[in-house]
Design a protein around this motif. Structure first.
Motif, PDB file in Angstrom:
ATOM      1  N   ILE A 410       6.454  15.237  22.541  1.00  0.00           N
ATOM      2  CA  ILE A 410       6.777  15.171  23.976  1.00  0.00           C
ATOM      3  C   ILE A 410       6.763  13.723  24.444  1.00  0.00           C
ATOM      4  CG2 ILE A 410       5.914  15.718  26.284  1.00  0.00           C
ATOM      5  CD1 ILE A 410       4.988  18.399  25.177  1.00  0.00           C
ATOM      6  N   LEU A 411       5.732  12.977  24.034  1.00  0.00           N
ATOM      7  CA  LEU A 411       5.614  11.593  24.480  1.00  0.00           C
ATOM      8  C   LEU A 411       6.784  10.756  23.974  1.00  0.00           C
ATOM      9  CD1 LEU A 411       1.781  10.924  24.126  1.00  0.00           C
ATOM     10  CD2 LEU A 411       3.126  11.333  26.199  1.00  0.00           C
ATOM     11  N   ILE A 412       7.012  10.807  22.657  1.00  0.00           N
ATOM     12  CA  ILE A 412       8.085   9.992  22.082  1.00  0.00           C
ATOM     13  C   ILE A 412       9.418  10.369  22.718  1.00  0.00           C
ATOM     14  CG2 ILE A 412       9.387   9.476  19.969  1.00  0.00           C
ATOM     15  CD1 ILE A 412       6.780   9.788  18.431  1.00  0.00           C
ATOM     16  N   GLY A 413       9.665  11.674  22.812  1.00  0.00           N
ATOM     17  CA  GLY A 413      10.929  12.145  23.384  1.00  0.00           C
ATOM     18  C   GLY A 413      11.096  11.687  24.819  1.00  0.00           C
TER      19      GLY A 413
ATOM     20  N   PHE B 259      26.688  22.718   9.469  1.00  0.00           N
ATOM     21  CA  PHE B 259      25.913  23.256  10.582  1.00  0.00           C
ATOM     22  C   PHE B 259      25.295  22.101  11.355  1.00  0.00           C
ATOM     23  CE2 PHE B 259      24.876  27.678   8.592  1.00  0.00           C
ATOM     24  CZ  PHE B 259      26.153  28.099   8.937  1.00  0.00           C
ATOM     25  N   PRO B 260      25.388  22.115  12.652  1.00  0.00           N
ATOM     26  CA  PRO B 260      24.807  21.015  13.419  1.00  0.00           C
ATOM     27  C   PRO B 260      23.279  21.055  13.390  1.00  0.00           C
ATOM     28  CG  PRO B 260      25.660  22.704  14.881  1.00  0.00           C
ATOM     29  CD  PRO B 260      26.082  23.087  13.506  1.00  0.00           C
ATOM     30  N   LEU B 261      22.691  19.929  13.693  1.00  0.00           N
ATOM     31  CA  LEU B 261      21.232  19.816  13.703  1.00  0.00           C
ATOM     32  C   LEU B 261      20.597  20.866  14.617  1.00  0.00           C
ATOM     33  CD1 LEU B 261      18.617  18.326  12.996  1.00  0.00           C
ATOM     34  CD2 LEU B 261      19.116  16.728  14.851  1.00  0.00           C
ATOM     35  N   GLN B 262      21.271  21.111  15.745  1.00  0.00           N
ATOM     36  CA  GLN B 262      20.722  22.088  16.687  1.00  0.00           C
ATOM     37  C   GLN B 262      20.558  23.450  16.037  1.00  0.00           C
ATOM     38  OE1 GLN B 262      23.035  19.835  17.299  1.00  0.00           O
ATOM     39  NE2 GLN B 262      23.542  19.739  19.463  1.00  0.00           N
ATOM     40  N   ALA B 431       9.863  22.570  17.107  1.00  0.00           N
ATOM     41  CA  ALA B 431      11.311  22.667  16.940  1.00  0.00           C
ATOM     42  C   ALA B 431      12.006  22.822  18.293  1.00  0.00           C
ATOM     43  CB  ALA B 431      11.650  23.837  16.030  1.00  0.00           C
ATOM     44  N   THR B 432      11.369  23.597  19.188  1.00  0.00           N
ATOM     45  CA  THR B 432      11.966  23.788  20.510  1.00  0.00           C
ATOM     46  C   THR B 432      12.031  22.471  21.274  1.00  0.00           C
ATOM     47  OG1 THR B 432      10.882  25.941  20.497  1.00  0.00           O
ATOM     48  CG2 THR B 432      11.888  25.251  22.559  1.00  0.00           C
ATOM     49  N   PHE B 437      15.274  17.772  23.156  1.00  0.00           N
ATOM     50  CA  PHE B 437      15.607  16.350  23.177  1.00  0.00           C
ATOM     51  C   PHE B 437      16.959  16.093  22.521  1.00  0.00           C
ATOM     52  CE2 PHE B 437      10.893  15.907  23.592  1.00  0.00           C
ATOM     53  CZ  PHE B 437      10.942  15.409  24.882  1.00  0.00           C
ATOM     54  N   VAL B 438      17.190  16.739  21.376  1.00  0.00           N
ATOM     55  CA  VAL B 438      18.479  16.571  20.699  1.00  0.00           C
ATOM     56  C   VAL B 438      19.608  17.016  21.619  1.00  0.00           C
ATOM     57  CG1 VAL B 438      19.907  17.414  18.803  1.00  0.00           C
ATOM     58  CG2 VAL B 438      17.540  16.775  18.375  1.00  0.00           C
ATOM     59  N   ASP B 439      19.341  18.124  22.315  1.00  0.00           N
ATOM     60  CA  ASP B 439      20.353  18.666  23.215  1.00  0.00           C
ATOM     61  C   ASP B 439      20.681  17.677  24.331  1.00  0.00           C
ATOM     62  OD1 ASP B 439      21.954  20.940  24.121  1.00  0.00           O
ATOM     63  OD2 ASP B 439      20.616  20.881  25.851  1.00  0.00           O
ATOM     64  N   VAL B 440      19.634  17.054  24.884  1.00  0.00           N
ATOM     65  CA  VAL B 440      19.855  16.074  25.953  1.00  0.00           C
ATOM     66  C   VAL B 440      20.607  14.873  25.399  1.00  0.00           C
ATOM     67  CG1 VAL B 440      18.718  14.467  27.515  1.00  0.00           C
ATOM     68  CG2 VAL B 440      17.874  16.803  27.294  1.00  0.00           C
TER      69      VAL B 440
END
Lengths: 437, 522
Positions: A410-413, B259-262, B431-432, B437-440
């Motif tokens: 969470i922090l890093i992100g 397959f994408p990372l997501q 993972a969630t 973050f990946v999604d953003v």
């Protein structure tokens, strides 16, 4: 939306950190209790005339000395006497002449504490005793394994003082074996056995039920092996008589005004790591009434094993009744008990308020006693309060990792997103072009 | 129509899939015979839901008859858990191929029939094994049952996407899950009475076998559903002419590496989460008895509450997630609440009804929010493969974790087991978070609200249409640099159409990719 999420993230991060701190505190607490008094523990068999002998465990420290005396002399049912003395040079002295005397009134003083010069010491105010007095067999018609069920039939009482007892000391374990050649219930290999193993350090035994122990305690294993059951649906139970006379003023013909109590509790713990699927302890505390300080304890996980090699598959329940003053159970145990007469005196012993609990072995659908014809029940007896059951280091480190990694992510992100957003904004600000929308 | 008109204009590889407009038979709107009508689709939905009823009913027969199986066969916990592990093992490989088999070899209709037959045969062998009291034969039965069971679930999902793509897909997944759970719940509460009844009626020593043979009736019923569904689907396909493009797109085995990372993160969430629910329920009964002092009946009840709750929750939550969007947030909430409920079960003596109810709701929520996300990150022609792969990985997880949790329970008890499950959920949580973050970062918009997603999807389809228009012109006509401008008048006009919510003109749809188009045509 983005701000909402950031607010959410900040909230959840804060919550997690406090949980993390909570766990770190636990670790420090665990480390803080790591200091133990060094104790010198000895176990010996004191032999008297004939085949009579008692087991004597002495645990010496700088400021006090603990004594465990185990006897079947008399013959009596196996009796454990716990004495705590503030004199660290004290030891238990046994006058065999007195102890074996047939006249009860003479026996008083046969067992007493003496100092290093052999001079008698006053009676210890922190005294308790435990007697494995009777083996009960009953027909469990309801398959409920409830000794108090009125529908049970054919209750048979086997007094343990009727067995012939032999004592062996092997290593740091004293083994008392009771057999009966005259009874049809006993074959050559049948026996009732008690094993006492004192501890000099903190730790945990490798055999189930793996209770935590400390240097103030000893393991007591009660075994019934190969005794013939009268019926296919028979179950066994044992009567444990307990008393905590404390510093009772044993004045003649005055009712004992003991300042001590014995209480039984059932304690639940969340951690069954060491004894899988066992979440409860049975505990009997001998306490001082005034400050309710625990003088000594008897505790067991509510489990017994039906095979000599303890495994989870061979585990069954121990169900104990609440302590009762019922004289049917208590009185015979105290009568003719040479060890207790020798320490307290015959008349005083009649005034002591002893109580009894019945520990029944087995649970529903476990095939009754006859499935294996073996029962092993382990208890821990000791001075002070029982050693705390704490989380293992494995558990704590897993928990910290499980909480820590998400926090780190969470922090890093968050930092990365903030940085990215900042860069985007500054790029837009620098840009010559107006956004189309 | 001329031949030229029937052929697609574009044949430039797999990316630009094209709808072939066919002449279709017209019904009065709303007729039950019309495959696009509400009533007809409800019938299909019902059949779809009952397609896997039998397999879910029989899947949990070991848990329902836990004590009976252990006593009648005289086996320990590890051997008992093998019945579940043997179910999962074939699916580690098969779900993966199951997707391919459905896509390419059998087709969805034949595939679902074949897998239903496997389920039935597996259950019969399993029952036979119980009758002759041979554990290995029961394991074989569970293995064959497993071959059919999970692949049937893939078929069910594929049917759902075929018939209900985008619109109400969450609701449909939710309903399917409900039916599956109703199957499990009915089984949990029915098998013991059936066993007792058999015992009293036949008074033979083959009670277990007979009971399991009776359970096989549900598999026959499901096979019937598969046959009927195949007929209706074939009919619909013939009438609507929908199949010939997307489904028979050449799918390469190597799609997996694209397959994408997501999607991989979704897989990880799926594994981490499900292994903390199913093996837990398999072993939960004793926990409630030993730790919370529940009677066996109470334990069964509280153990099946997760299934019971998910039956009403799944459609409701599916509907909500459908309408609201924000899929990742829902997944995050589901994972956190499950972690919380495992924490309650492990670290407190709080009445387990509460924790299990929380788990039941969050389990339904996760299923509704997680599974549809797959369809947002992979194109339609890879969907069956992606779902197959997801179930395959899930089964690998279940097979391994079933055995590992049996071992942990034997050696270190329920507390450690709960901590282990917390770790699994924690992995899903990690993972969630990564997915979020990946999604953003990649702006994949998995976490958009449903409204924004729809707007964006329409907008994109139009933009794509315009881009394809350009490409087409580049290829077919003159490579005019003027046409490479990012925003053509054509594109802007279409954007305007979609902004004000107007229907995009029919002729534009032929130029958009199949994936994007489906949402408008269904």
């Amino acid at each position: 939306m983005y701000e909402e999420m950031m607010r959410f993230l900040r909230f959840s991060t804060g919550g997690k950190i406090s949980v993390g701190i909570f766990f770190i505190l636990i670790v420090f607490t665990l480390n803080a209790e790591g200091t133990a008094t060094l104790r010198n523990v000895s176990l010996e068999r004191i032999d008297g005339p004939g085949n009579n002998s008692v087991v004597y465990i002495r645990s010496q420290a700088e400021v006090d000395c603990l004594h465990y005396v185990i006897s079947t002399v008399g013959p009596t049912s196996p009796t454990l006497l716990l004495l705590k003395s503030t004199s660290n040079t004290s030891r238990v002295h046994i006058s065999w002449d007195k102890l074996l005397h047939s006249n009860s009134s003479v026996v008083e003083g046969a067992v007493h504490l003496v100092d290093e010069n052999g001079k008698p010491l006053p009676k210890s105010p922190k005294t308790s005793f435990y007697i494995f007095d009777e083996l009960l067999e009953y027909e469990d018609l309801q398959n409920s394994s409830d000794i108090t069920d009125p529908k049970n039939k054919n209750l048979t009482r086997i007094r343990l003082n009727e067995l012939s007892w032999g004592i062996n000391v092997t290593g740091f374990t004293a083994v008392l074996q009771g057999t009966d050649n005259n009874s049809s219930k006993f074959t050559n290999t049948s026996r009732v056995e008690l094993r006492f193993t004192p501890f000099s350090t903190k730790g945990r035994r490798s055999v189930l039920p793996r209770m935590a122990h400390n240097e103030l305690s000893a393991d007591v294993e009660f075994i019934v092996d190969g005794i013939a059951a009268s019926r296919p649906s028979s179950r066994f139970a044992v009567i444990l008589v307990v008393a905590n006379p404390g510093n009772s003023s044993f004045l003649p013909s005055v009712k004992v005004t003991s300042d001590s109590v014995v209480e039984q509790v059932s304690k639940r713990i969340i951690d069954d790591e060491y004894a899988p699927t066992i979440f409860t302890f049975g505990q009997i505390f001998s306490k001082t009434k005034q400050n309710s300080a625990t003088n000594n304890f008897w505790q067991w996980r509510t489990v017994c094993y039906v095979m000599p090699h303890h495994t989870n598959d061979d585990a069954t329940d121990v169900k104990s009744t609440t302590l009762t003053g019922n004289q049917t159970y208590v009185a015979p145990a105290l009568l003719d008990n040479k060890l207790l007469q020798g320490y307290f005196g015959f008349s005083n012993l009649q005034l002591i308020e002893a109580r009894a609990t019945i520990a029944g072995f087995g649970k529903e659908d476990d095939g009754y006693y006859n499935a294996t014809a073996y029962i092993s029940w382990t208890s821990l007896v000791g001075f002070g309060t029982p050693p705390p059951e704490s989380f293992s280091i494995t558990v704590i480190s897993i928990l910290i990792a499980g909480v820590g990694i998400p926090i780190v992510i969470i922090l890093i992100g968050s930092v990365y997103l903030l940085k990215r957003r900042f860069c985007d904004e500054s790029r837009i600000r620098r840009s010559q072009y107006e956004p189309i929308e | 129509m001329d031949k030229d008109e029937k052929e697609p204009l574009l044949t430039n590889g797999g990316n630009a899939t094209v709808i072939v407009v066919r002449e279709t038979k017209r019904f009065t709107c709303g007729s039950i015979k019309d495959p696009t009508s509400f009533s007809h689709r409800m019938i299909v939905l019902t059949l779809m839901c009952f397609l896997s009823f039998g397999s879910y009913f029989c899947y949990d027969t070991p848990a329902a008859l836990h004590n009976q199986i252990r006593q009648d066969l005289d086996i320990n916990e590890v051997a008992f858990m093998q019945l579940y592990a043997w179910y999962s093992w074939p699916n580690v490989v098969l779900c993966f191929f199951g997707g391919f088999l459905l896509d390419r070899v059998f087709g969805i209709r034949l595939g679902s029939i074949i897998f239903s037959v496997f389920v039935l045969i597996g259950q019969l062998i399993y029952a036979l094994g119980a009758t002759v009291e041979k554990l290995w034969l029961m394991d074989v039965g569970r293995f064959i049952f497993g071959i059919g069971g999970e692949s049937l679930a893939v078929a069910q999902n594929t049917y759902a996407v075929l018939w209900f793509k985008e619109k109400d897909l969450n609701l449909v997944f939710g309903l399917q899950l409900s039916m599956a759970r109703i199957g499990s719940t009915v089984n949990m509460n029915l098998m013991v009475p059936v066993y007792d009844w058999v015992e009293n009626t036949f008074s033979s020593d083959r009670t277990l076998g007979i009971s399991l043979f009776l359970a096989a009736i549900t598999c026959i019923f499901s096979l019937g559903c598969a046959l009927l569904l195949a007929y209706l689907d074939r009919r619909a396909e013939r009438m609507l002419g929908r199949e010939k493009t997307g489904q028979e797109e050449v799918v390469k085995f190597t799609d997996v590496k694209d397959f994408p990372l997501q999607l991989w993160l979704i897989f990880l969430i799926c594994v981490g989460y499900y292994v903390a629910v199913f093996p837990f329920i398999g072993l939960g009964k004793v926990l409630f008895e030993e730790k919370f002092g529940f009677s066996p009946t109470q334990s069964s009840a509280v153990n099946s509450i997760v299934y019971i709750l998910s039956a009403p929750c799944s459609p409701v939550l599916g509907f909500l997630v459908d309408r609201l969007g924000y899929n990742i947030s829902w997944v995050l909430i589901a994972v956190l609440t499950t972690l919380f409920s495992h924490g309650l079960l492990g670290f407190t003596f709080l009445n387990p009804w509460f924790a299990m109810c929380v788990m039941g709701v969050s389990y339904s929520l996760l299923a509704c929010a997680l599974w549809p996300m797959v369809s947002y990150v992979v194109p339609l022609h890879q969907l069956a493969t992606a779902y197959g792969f997801m179930q395959s990985i899930q089964n690998l997880g279940l097979a391994v974790i079933s055995q590992v949790s049996g071992l942990i329970l034997d050696s270190s008890g329920y507390f450690m087991l709960e901590i282990f499950f917390c770790i699994c959920v924690s992995a899903a949580l990690i993972a969630t978070l990564l997915l979020y973050f990946v999604d953003v970062v990649k702006s994949c918009d998995l976490n958009l609200s449903a409204r924004k997603r729809k707007e964006k999807s329409e907008c994109e389809s139009v933009v794509e249409a315009s881009q394809e228009e350009e490409v087409a012109k580049e290829e077919l006509c003159l490579p005019d640099p003027e046409l490479r401008r990012p925003r053509t008048a054509f594109g802007i006009r279409n954007r305007y159409y979609s902004r004000i919510g107007a229907q995009i003109p029919e002729h534009l749809l032929a130029h958009t990719s199949l994936t994007r188009t489906r949402c408008h045509t269904v």
